[in-house]
Write a protein that holds these residues in place. Sequence first.
Motif, PDB file in Angstrom:
ATOM      1  N   ARG A 133      28.358 -16.773 -33.486  1.00 42.42           N
ATOM      2  CA  ARG A 133      27.895 -15.517 -34.091  1.00 42.42           C
ATOM      3  C   ARG A 133      27.085 -15.849 -35.327  1.00 42.42           C
ATOM      4  N   TRP A 138      25.964 -11.878 -31.955  1.00 43.03           N
ATOM      5  CA  TRP A 138      26.610 -12.762 -30.985  1.00 43.03           C
ATOM      6  C   TRP A 138      25.572 -13.486 -30.125  1.00 43.03           C
ATOM      7  N   CYS A 149      39.157 -14.036 -18.925  1.00 46.48           N
ATOM      8  CA  CYS A 149      38.162 -13.012 -19.271  1.00 46.48           C
ATOM      9  C   CYS A 149      37.699 -12.213 -18.053  1.00 46.48           C
ATOM     10  N   VAL A 165      27.506  -8.535 -24.663  1.00 49.09           N
ATOM     11  CA  VAL A 165      27.916  -8.318 -26.061  1.00 49.09           C
ATOM     12  C   VAL A 165      28.883  -7.150 -26.160  1.00 49.09           C
ATOM     13  N   ASP A 166      28.627  -6.078 -25.425  1.00 52.01           N
ATOM     14  CA  ASP A 166      29.544  -4.930 -25.441  1.00 52.01           C
ATOM     15  C   ASP A 166      30.920  -5.326 -24.915  1.00 52.01           C
ATOM     16  N   LEU A 168      32.354  -8.169 -25.164  1.00 51.99           N
ATOM     17  CA  LEU A 168      33.084  -9.019 -26.107  1.00 51.99           C
ATOM     18  C   LEU A 168      34.051  -8.220 -26.964  1.00 51.99           C
ATOM     19  N   GLY A 169      33.742  -6.948 -27.194  1.00 50.17           N
ATOM     20  CA  GLY A 169      34.613  -6.101 -28.000  1.00 50.17           C
ATOM     21  C   GLY A 169      35.976  -5.884 -27.377  1.00 50.17           C
ATOM     22  N   SER A 170      36.107  -6.181 -26.082  1.00 46.75           N
ATOM     23  CA  SER A 170      37.392  -6.012 -25.388  1.00 46.75           C
ATOM     24  C   SER A 170      38.089  -7.347 -25.141  1.00 46.75           C
TER      25      SER A 170
END
Length: 212
Positions: A133, A138, A149, A165-166, A168-170
């Motif tokens: 990052r 990211w 994952c 990238v979205d 990654l928030g989870s």
Amino acid sequence: MHGSASAHSRGRRRGLGGFILVGGQSRRMGRNKAFLRAGGRSLLERTIELLRPHVEEVTLLGPKEGYARFGLQVLPDCWPRGGPLAGLCTGLVVSGYDWNIFLACDLPLLEGRFLELLRERAGKTRKWAVVPRTKRGWEPLAAAYHRRCLPVLRRALASRKGGVVDALGSLPVDAIESGELEVRGLSSTLFLNVNRPEDWKRAERALTMGSR
């Protein structure tokens, strides 16, 4: 595809798998980025050579046409037109390894020292992904992902509401921050990707200066 993938991935092996995403459309560049040449090598050849010492095997993720000459397994996405997120999911489905390094093919300034750091962190972390990052944000296509994952990434892919990238928030992510790169003598410019002809000109200048 799904049946053969599950058979291929049965029984985890030691080490890391390695995947290079070559399936981009290269519309803004106007030609296939994987075949751009610098220093007598294509970007894809350079990426393969960088990745090989750090993983047990290298697989290309993208269309089979045009890549047979590299002598590597080439896997089309299990989810066509799903972009890089589909590439990550495909790699994790078929991989025989828990940890896997994924690289875009258009990172001309990437260094082996960064891949050493990535492999080292993947071997120590309790998180599910190791992702750099920088100030730009990211860099999910120069990163390592554990097979844990996969369910999260598949849900993100099915939702069609965002990209890697979205997603990654989870995920529990171990971030490699800019400061850590600097301690290793690395610059965040190593994540420069060549989406447009002007990006390639910048990369060529940097590669020329680096070879002096």
